[in-house]
Scaffold this active site. Structure first.
Site, PDB file in Angstrom:
ATOM      1  N   ILE A   1      -0.917  -4.002   8.849  1.00  0.00           N
ATOM      2  CA  ILE A   1       0.487  -3.934   9.250  1.00  0.00           C
ATOM      3  C   ILE A   1       0.636  -2.878  10.344  1.00  0.00           C
ATOM      4  CG2 ILE A   1       2.869  -3.630   8.460  1.00  0.00           C
ATOM      5  CD1 ILE A   1       1.315  -5.891   6.957  1.00  0.00           C
TER       6      ILE A   1
ATOM      7  N   TYR B   1     -11.492   3.837  -0.526  1.00  0.00           N
ATOM      8  CA  TYR B   1     -10.296   2.984  -0.453  1.00  0.00           C
ATOM      9  C   TYR B   1     -10.458   1.772  -1.375  1.00  0.00           C
ATOM     10  CZ  TYR B   1      -6.174   1.007   1.932  1.00  0.00           C
ATOM     11  OH  TYR B   1      -4.921   0.522   2.238  1.00  0.00           O
TER      12      TYR B   1
HETATM   13  N1  LIG Z   1      -0.462   0.044   7.055  1.00  0.00           N
HETATM   14  C1  LIG Z   1      -1.242  -0.937   6.631  1.00  0.00           C
HETATM   15  O1  LIG Z   1      -1.739  -1.769   7.408  1.00  0.00           O
HETATM   16  C2  LIG Z   1      -1.538  -1.069   5.148  1.00  0.00           C
HETATM   17  C3  LIG Z   1      -2.309  -2.162   4.729  1.00  0.00           C
HETATM   18  C4  LIG Z   1      -2.568  -2.313   3.375  1.00  0.00           C
HETATM   19  C5  LIG Z   1      -2.095  -1.384   2.460  1.00  0.00           C
HETATM   20  N2  LIG Z   1      -1.369  -0.325   2.904  1.00  0.00           N
HETATM   21  C6  LIG Z   1      -0.882   0.619   1.897  1.00  0.00           C
HETATM   22  O2  LIG Z   1       0.528   0.718   2.002  1.00  0.00           O
HETATM   23  C7  LIG Z   1       0.933   2.051   1.666  1.00  0.00           C
HETATM   24  C8  LIG Z   1       1.748   2.630   2.808  1.00  0.00           C
HETATM   25  O3  LIG Z   1       0.961   2.564   3.979  1.00  0.00           O
HETATM   26  P1  LIG Z   1       1.488   3.120   5.397  1.00  0.00           P
HETATM   27  O4  LIG Z   1       0.546   2.602   6.408  1.00  0.00           O
HETATM   28  O5  LIG Z   1       2.949   2.876   5.513  1.00  0.00           O
HETATM   29  O6  LIG Z   1       1.202   4.703   5.169  1.00  0.00           O
HETATM   30  P2  LIG Z   1       1.569   5.973   6.069  1.00  0.00           P
HETATM   31  O7  LIG Z   1       2.032   5.583   7.433  1.00  0.00           O
HETATM   32  O8  LIG Z   1       0.406   6.895   5.948  1.00  0.00           O
HETATM   33  O9  LIG Z   1       2.838   6.579   5.288  1.00  0.00           O
HETATM   34  C9  LIG Z   1       2.636   7.136   4.046  1.00  0.00           C
HETATM   35  C10 LIG Z   1       3.949   7.663   3.503  1.00  0.00           C
HETATM   36  O10 LIG Z   1       3.639   8.380   2.308  1.00  0.00           O
HETATM   37  C11 LIG Z   1       4.034   9.744   2.451  1.00  0.00           C
HETATM   38  N3  LIG Z   1       3.051  10.541   1.725  1.00  0.00           N
HETATM   39  C12 LIG Z   1       1.741  10.700   1.989  1.00  0.00           C
HETATM   40  N4  LIG Z   1       1.178  11.516   1.088  1.00  0.00           N
HETATM   41  C13 LIG Z   1       2.166  11.870   0.212  1.00  0.00           C
HETATM   42  C14 LIG Z   1       2.218  12.705  -0.929  1.00  0.00           C
HETATM   43  N5  LIG Z   1       1.129  13.353  -1.372  1.00  0.00           N
HETATM   44  N6  LIG Z   1       3.389  12.842  -1.577  1.00  0.00           N
HETATM   45  C15 LIG Z   1       4.504  12.187  -1.151  1.00  0.00           C
HETATM   46  N7  LIG Z   1       4.513  11.391  -0.058  1.00  0.00           N
HETATM   47  C16 LIG Z   1       3.358  11.242   0.619  1.00  0.00           C
HETATM   48  C17 LIG Z   1       4.083   9.983   3.949  1.00  0.00           C
HETATM   49  O11 LIG Z   1       4.932  11.054   4.320  1.00  0.00           O
HETATM   50  P3  LIG Z   1       4.372  12.595   4.404  1.00  0.00           P
HETATM   51  O12 LIG Z   1       3.094  12.534   5.162  1.00  0.00           O
HETATM   52  O13 LIG Z   1       5.461  13.352   5.063  1.00  0.00           O
HETATM   53  O14 LIG Z   1       4.182  13.021   2.980  1.00  0.00           O
HETATM   54  C18 LIG Z   1       4.657   8.642   4.398  1.00  0.00           C
HETATM   55  O15 LIG Z   1       6.044   8.583   4.130  1.00  0.00           O
HETATM   56  C19 LIG Z   1      -0.345   2.823   1.357  1.00  0.00           C
HETATM   57  O16 LIG Z   1      -0.598   2.794  -0.027  1.00  0.00           O
HETATM   58  C20 LIG Z   1      -1.411   2.020   2.100  1.00  0.00           C
HETATM   59  O17 LIG Z   1      -2.694   2.179   1.545  1.00  0.00           O
HETATM   60  C21 LIG Z   1      -1.084  -0.134   4.220  1.00  0.00           C
END
Ligand SMILES: NC(=O)c1ccc[n+]([C@@H]2O[C@H](COP(=O)([O-])OP(=O)(O)OC[C@H]3O[C@@H](n4cnc5c(N)ncnc54)[C@H](OP(=O)(O)O)[C@@H]3O)[C@@H](O)[C@H]2O)c1
Length: 258
Positions: A190, A157
């Site tokens: 988040i 990561y």
């Molecule tokens: N949540 C946090 O606390 C946090 C903190 C810092 C950074 N981030 C970053 O913010 C971003 C979003 O995080 P999140 O927590 O919202 O993620 P999440 O809940 O895992 O959602 C990821 C989204 O991406 C889609 N996805 C995953 N693999 C994909 C692929 N190969 N092609 C197309 N779509 C894909 C998923 O849908 P499907 O599975 O249906 O494809 C879903 O819509 C990420 O880059 C994460 O590293 C998150």
């Protein structure tokens, strides 16, 4: 403040839940025409429905951004429906935890493809048309753990998220003469329903309360809409003088002085 996003064409990858959905919802609420993609088409359709129900213009396209044929199909569909992309939000990302000697090449390749290469490839695909039109914005969703250490077992990561911050800076400088802005954001932790922090809160509430007390000065997890609203501003013309930046959105969670 009017962000001036009305009728701008935005593509948010990974827009079916979490941060990506909140970004798409904020952009649509500001009048942008928003395409979202994800692999699970049912969840994507439900996500799009929620945005439409609030009056937003949204176009869901089932696509895996790590697959070249899917990426091409996605961009063609968005162009046919809305026209060329003005705003690309590269949001997809994931993690495979593990101490370095326990990680495999497959772990590395899979997360590098998802967190980094899909972002490089989509940016490369939209840049020529942005160049021709002398306008466009690209945003990469990194993490505070692309800027500082987040604990053992996070090497994949850390590596991919810090690469994204470097990529955003390099592209910003390369593309500034073409009128294209490029930034990254570094969210902290988040929580949203079904997300990884939500699951951990359900499983280990006391441990998560301790985590917040020790790590997040604002005393709570961030909300997805707090990321979505920042993204809407950063990709808007109101942020015209911001390029090459990485913005923390973390309630004070990160500790780095620079
Ligand atoms: N949540 C946090 O606390 C946090 C903190 C810092 C950074 N981030 C970053 O913010 C971003 C979003 O995080 P999140 O927590 O919202 O993620 P999440 O809940 O895992 O959602 C990821 C989204 O991406 C889609 N996805 C995953 N693999 C994909 C692929 N190969 N092609 C197309 N779509 C894909 C998923 O849908 P499907 O599975 O249906 O494809 C879903 O819509 C990420 O880059 C994460 O590293 C998150």
């Amino acid at each position: 403040m009017d962000l001036g996003l009305t009728d701008k064409v935005a593509l948010v990858t990974g827009g079916s839940r979490g941060l990506g959905w909140a970004m798409a919802a904020s952009l649509a609420a500001e009048g942008a025409r928003v395409a979202i993609c994800a692999r699970n088409q049912d969840r994507l359709a439900q996500a799009a429905e929620k945005i439409s129900a609030a009056g937003g213009e949204v176009f869901p396209v089932g696509a895996d951004v790590t697959d070249v044929a899917d990426r091409n199909r996605l961009l063609t569909a968005v162009k046919e429906r809305f026209g060329p992309v003005d705003v690309l939000v590269n949001n997809v990302g994931g993690n495979r935890r593990g101490m370095i000697c326990e990680t495999t090449d497959e772990d590395w390749h899979s997360i590098i493809d998802l967190n980094l290469m899909s972002h490089v490839q989509l940016a490369r695909d939209v840049i020529p048309s942005m160049r021709e039109r002398r306008r466009g914005v690209i945003l990469f969703v990194a993490s505070i753990f692309g800027r500082e250490f987040g604990g053992p077992g996070m090497s994949i990561y850390h590596t991919t998220k810090s690469a994204l911050i470097g990529l955003a800076k390099a592209l910003a400088l390369e593309l500034a003469p073409d009128g294209i802005r490029v930034n990254s954001i570094a969210p902290g932790s988040i929580r949203f329903p079904g997300g990884s922090w939500d699951r951990r809160c359900e499983e280990e509430p006391e441990k998560m309360a301790e985590f917040i007390a020790a790590n997040i000065p604002m005393g709570r997890f961030g909300h997805a809409h707090e990321i979505g609203d920042v993204v809407a501003f950063l990709v808007s013309d109101r942020a015209a003088w911001i390029t090459g930046a990485c913005l923390n959105v973390d309630g004070g969670q990160s500790r780095s002085l620079i």
